[in-house]
Design an enzyme around this catalytic site. Structure first.
Site, mmCIF file in Angstrom:
data_model
loop_
_atom_site.group_PDB
_atom_site.id
_atom_site.type_symbol
_atom_site.label_atom_id
_atom_site.label_comp_id
_atom_site.label_asym_id
_atom_site.label_seq_id
_atom_site.Cartn_x
_atom_site.Cartn_y
_atom_site.Cartn_z
ATOM 1 N N LYS A 13 0.845 -1.200 0.000
ATOM 2 C CA LYS A 13 0.000 0.000 0.000
ATOM 3 C C LYS A 13 0.876 1.245 0.000
ATOM 4 C CE LYS A 13 0.596 2.032 3.371
ATOM 5 N NZ LYS A 13 1.789 2.671 4.030
ATOM 6 N N TYR A 39 -5.122 3.966 5.661
ATOM 7 C CA TYR A 39 -5.669 3.090 6.712
ATOM 8 C C TYR A 39 -6.974 3.650 7.263
ATOM 9 C CZ TYR A 39 -1.130 0.698 6.883
ATOM 10 O OH TYR A 39 -0.008 -0.017 6.568
HETATM 11 P P1 NAD Z 1 12.110 2.113 2.242
HETATM 12 O O1 NAD Z 1 12.508 3.431 1.646
HETATM 13 O O2 NAD Z 1 12.670 1.749 3.561
HETATM 14 O O3 NAD Z 1 12.474 0.944 1.220
HETATM 15 C C1 NAD Z 1 12.323 1.071 -0.165
HETATM 16 C C2 NAD Z 1 13.316 0.163 -0.853
HETATM 17 O O4 NAD Z 1 13.217 0.404 -2.277
HETATM 18 C C3 NAD Z 1 14.772 0.455 -0.455
HETATM 19 O O5 NAD Z 1 15.431 -0.761 -0.209
HETATM 20 C C4 NAD Z 1 15.366 1.118 -1.688
HETATM 21 O O6 NAD Z 1 16.728 0.842 -1.868
HETATM 22 C C5 NAD Z 1 14.530 0.490 -2.806
HETATM 23 N N1 NAD Z 1 14.530 1.293 -4.044
HETATM 24 C C6 NAD Z 1 14.737 0.773 -5.262
HETATM 25 N N2 NAD Z 1 14.699 1.745 -6.197
HETATM 26 C C7 NAD Z 1 14.506 2.902 -5.536
HETATM 27 C C8 NAD Z 1 14.391 4.251 -5.959
HETATM 28 N N3 NAD Z 1 14.471 4.618 -7.253
HETATM 29 N N4 NAD Z 1 14.210 5.190 -5.015
HETATM 30 C C9 NAD Z 1 14.095 4.853 -3.707
HETATM 31 N N5 NAD Z 1 14.184 3.582 -3.246
HETATM 32 C C10 NAD Z 1 14.399 2.616 -4.170
HETATM 33 O O7 NAD Z 1 10.529 2.090 2.257
HETATM 34 P P2 NAD Z 1 9.581 1.123 3.107
HETATM 35 O O8 NAD Z 1 9.206 1.785 4.368
HETATM 36 O O9 NAD Z 1 10.137 -0.230 3.160
HETATM 37 O O10 NAD Z 1 8.260 1.149 2.184
HETATM 38 C C11 NAD Z 1 8.165 0.390 0.997
HETATM 39 C C12 NAD Z 1 6.694 0.143 0.690
HETATM 40 O O11 NAD Z 1 6.136 -0.605 1.775
HETATM 41 C C13 NAD Z 1 5.857 1.402 0.566
HETATM 42 O O12 NAD Z 1 4.876 1.219 -0.394
HETATM 43 C C14 NAD Z 1 5.227 1.542 1.943
HETATM 44 O O13 NAD Z 1 3.997 2.256 1.925
HETATM 45 C C15 NAD Z 1 5.015 0.088 2.294
HETATM 46 N N6 NAD Z 1 4.934 -0.125 3.745
HETATM 47 C C16 NAD Z 1 3.892 -0.842 4.212
HETATM 48 C C17 NAD Z 1 3.745 -1.044 5.563
HETATM 49 C C18 NAD Z 1 2.570 -1.849 6.066
HETATM 50 O O14 NAD Z 1 2.349 -1.888 7.281
HETATM 51 N N7 NAD Z 1 1.850 -2.545 5.195
HETATM 52 C C19 NAD Z 1 4.690 -0.539 6.455
HETATM 53 C C20 NAD Z 1 5.771 0.158 5.943
HETATM 54 C C21 NAD Z 1 5.884 0.363 4.570
#
Ligand code: NAD
Length: 367
Positions: A137, A223
Site C-alpha cells: 500500500k 488506513y
Molecule cells: P524504504 O525506503 O525503507 O524501502 C524502499 C526500498 O526500495 C529500499 O530498499 C530502496 O533501496 C529500494 N529502491 C529501489 N529503487 C529505488 C528508488 N528509485 N528510489 C528509492 N528507493 C528505491 O521504504 P519502506 O518503508 O520499506 O516502504 C516500501 C513500501 O512498503 C511502501 O509502499 C510503503 O507504503 C510500504 N509499507 C507498508 C507497511 C505496512 O504496514 N503494510 C509498512 C511500511 C511500509
C-alpha cells in the site's frame, strides 16, 4: 531514514501489546490455517525498512510460504540477506535482470515493497513474468494506475493482492463483523485518524510528490479510509477535505495533516484524518445501540479494542505472516484474495477525490 525509522518504531512501540501466536478465534478460521501441499516461494522486491524489519522476519513464521528470493539494487544487501536467510545465488535478482525471474520455478509469488511510484511497473512486470503478486500500500500513485495494474494482472491470469494485513487481524475482523452485520444496530458515526511524527531524511522518497504520490494521506490516511470502508462494508460517494501544514519547509511537496468528511449512501457521519505530524492510530464507531473502537487500530505492534467499554481480548498475531500465508493458499487454490487489487483501487479513488477537494475547497464525487 534513521530518524524517521526511529520515529516510526516509536509510534509502533507505543501502539504495541506484543506479539503472540496465530489466533484461533472462530472469526479467523480462514484459508491461512489450511496448509497447502507445498510451501510457495516468495521473492521480496525492495529490501528497505518494511521488508527487512517486518516481512522477512514474518516469513520465518509462515506455514504456507517461505522467503525464496530477493530483488535488490544493492549488492552488499544481496550478500547479507543470502547469508542471513540462506537464499541461493540463483534466486537473487537486481532491477536490470528482474524479468528473468520468469524462468525460476522456486518463485511463485513476487512481493513488491518499493516506493509507491515503482509499484505499477514492478507489479506488472512480475505478472508478465508469470508470478502472482502482492503489492504494498498505497497500491499506486492514483486510481488510473491501479486500474492498469488490475487489467495487466487479469490479462496475465495472475492473482493480485494488496498488503492490507489488517484483514487478517482478529480485533479488526471482529470490528468488521460488528459494523457490517449491524450487531448494535446501524452505525451512526465513525471517527478515525492515523499518523506519525515524521522527522526523517528531508530528501527521502516519501517527501517527493512524484515518488510517493502525496504525504501522510497516501502513507497513513489510506488506513483511515480503509477503516471507514470496512466498518460499514459500503463505498463512500463524496468527500470534503481540508489540510494544515506546521512545517511547510519540510513538507514542501506533500501533505502534512489532512482532515476529511466522507459521505456514505447510509448517511453516516464519517470523519477521518491523516498526518505526518501527529501520532494517531484509532478507529471509533458509534452505532444506534452501542459503540466499539480499536486503539491502536492500524499498526503491527499490537491492536487493542473495546466493545461497549469492555476489552475485546483477542490474541495478538504476526499480521504479515497471516496475510502471506492466506495469499499462498489463495494461489494454491486459485481463488481471489480477500484483499485483491480492487481494494487498493477503491481506496485510491477516495484519495484522488480528497486531493481534488483540497484543490477545489468543495465536496468532490468519488469514483
Ligand atoms: P524504504 O525506503 O525503507 O524501502 C524502499 C526500498 O526500495 C529500499 O530498499 C530502496 O533501496 C529500494 N529502491 C529501489 N529503487 C529505488 C528508488 N528509485 N528510489 C528509492 N528507493 C528505491 O521504504 P519502506 O518503508 O520499506 O516502504 C516500501 C513500501 O512498503 C511502501 O509502499 C510503503 O507504503 C510500504 N509499507 C507498508 C507497511 C505496512 O504496514 N503494510 C509498512 C511500511 C511500509
Amino acid at each position: 531514514m534513521a530518524t524517521q525509522n526511529t520515529s516510526r518504531r516509536k509510534f509502533i512501540r507505543n501502539a504495541s501489546l506484543g506479539f503472540g501466536t496465530l489466533a484461533l478465534s472462530p472469526a479467523l478460521v480462514n484459508l491461512a490455517l489450511a496448509k497447502p501441499a507445498k510451501k510457495l516461494g516468495i521473492a521480496l522486491v525492495g529490501l528497505g525498512y518494511y521488508s527487512s524489519g517486518q516481512l522477512a522476519p514474518a516469513l520465518q513464521k509462515t506455514n504456507n510460504c517461505y522467503l525464496a528470493g530477493i530483488v535488490t539494487g544493492t549488492p552488499a544487501k544481496a550478500v547479507d540477506w543470502a547469508k542471513k536467510y540462506n537464499i541461493p545465488e540463483k534466486n537473487i535478482y537486481n532491477y536490470q535482470n528482474f524479468d528473468e525471474i520468469a524462468k525460476n520455478p522456486d518463485i511463485d509469488i513476487v512481493y513488491v515493497v518499493l516506493p509507491v511510484f515503482m509499484h505499477k511497473e514492478y507489479t506488472i512486470r512480475a505478472a508478465k513474468a508469470g508470478k502472482h503478486v502482492i503489492c504494498e500500500k498505497p497500491m499506486a500513485l492514483n486510481a488510473r494506475d491501479c486500474e492498469e495494474i488490475i487489467a495487466a494482472c487479469k490479462k496475465a491470469n495472475r492473482l493480485l493482492s494488496i498488503g492490507y494485513r489488517l484483514h487478517f487481524e482478529p480485533h479488526t475482523v471482529e470490528l468488521m463483523r460488528l459494523g457490517q452485520k449491524q450487531v448494535f444496530g446501524k452505525v451512526t458515526s465513525i471517527d478515525t485518524g492515523n499518523g506519525f511524527t515524521y522527522n526523517g531524511d528531508p530528501n527521502a522518497w516519501r517527501l517527493k510528490k512524484a515518488m510517493a504520490g502525496g504525504g501522510g494521506l497516501m502513507d497513513m490516511g489510506i488506513y483511515s479510509i480503509q477503516g471507514s470502508r470496512y466498518t460499514l462494508g459500503q463505498e463512500p460517494i463524496a468527500v470534503k477535505a481540508t489540510q494544515e501544514k506546521t512545517r511547510p519547509d519540510f513538507f514542501k511537496e506533500v501533505d502534512e495533516t489532512v482532515y476529511w468528511e466522507l459521505k456514505f449512501p447510509g448517511g453516516q457521519k464519517v470523519n477521518g484524518k491523516s498526518s505526518y505530524n501527529h501520532d494517531w492510530g484509532y478507529l471509533k464507531v458509534q452505532a444506534e445501540k452501542g459503540s466499539f473502537q480499536l486503539e491502536p487500530a492500524y499498526g503491527y505492534g499490537g491492536i487493542d479494542g473495546l466493545v461497549n467499554g469492555k476489552p475485546m481480548n483477542y490474541p495478538q498475531i504476526v499480521q504479515q505472516a497471516a496475510q502471506m500465508d492466506d495469499f499462498a493458499t489463495c494461489v494454491t487454490r486459485n481463488v481471489q484474495s480477500r484483499v485483491p487489487g480492487e481494494e487498493g483501487l477503491k481506496d485510491m479513488r477516495v484519495v484522488d477525490a480528497i486531493y481534488r477537494s483540497l484543490d477545489s475547497g468543495k465536496w468532490e464525487t468519488i469514483g
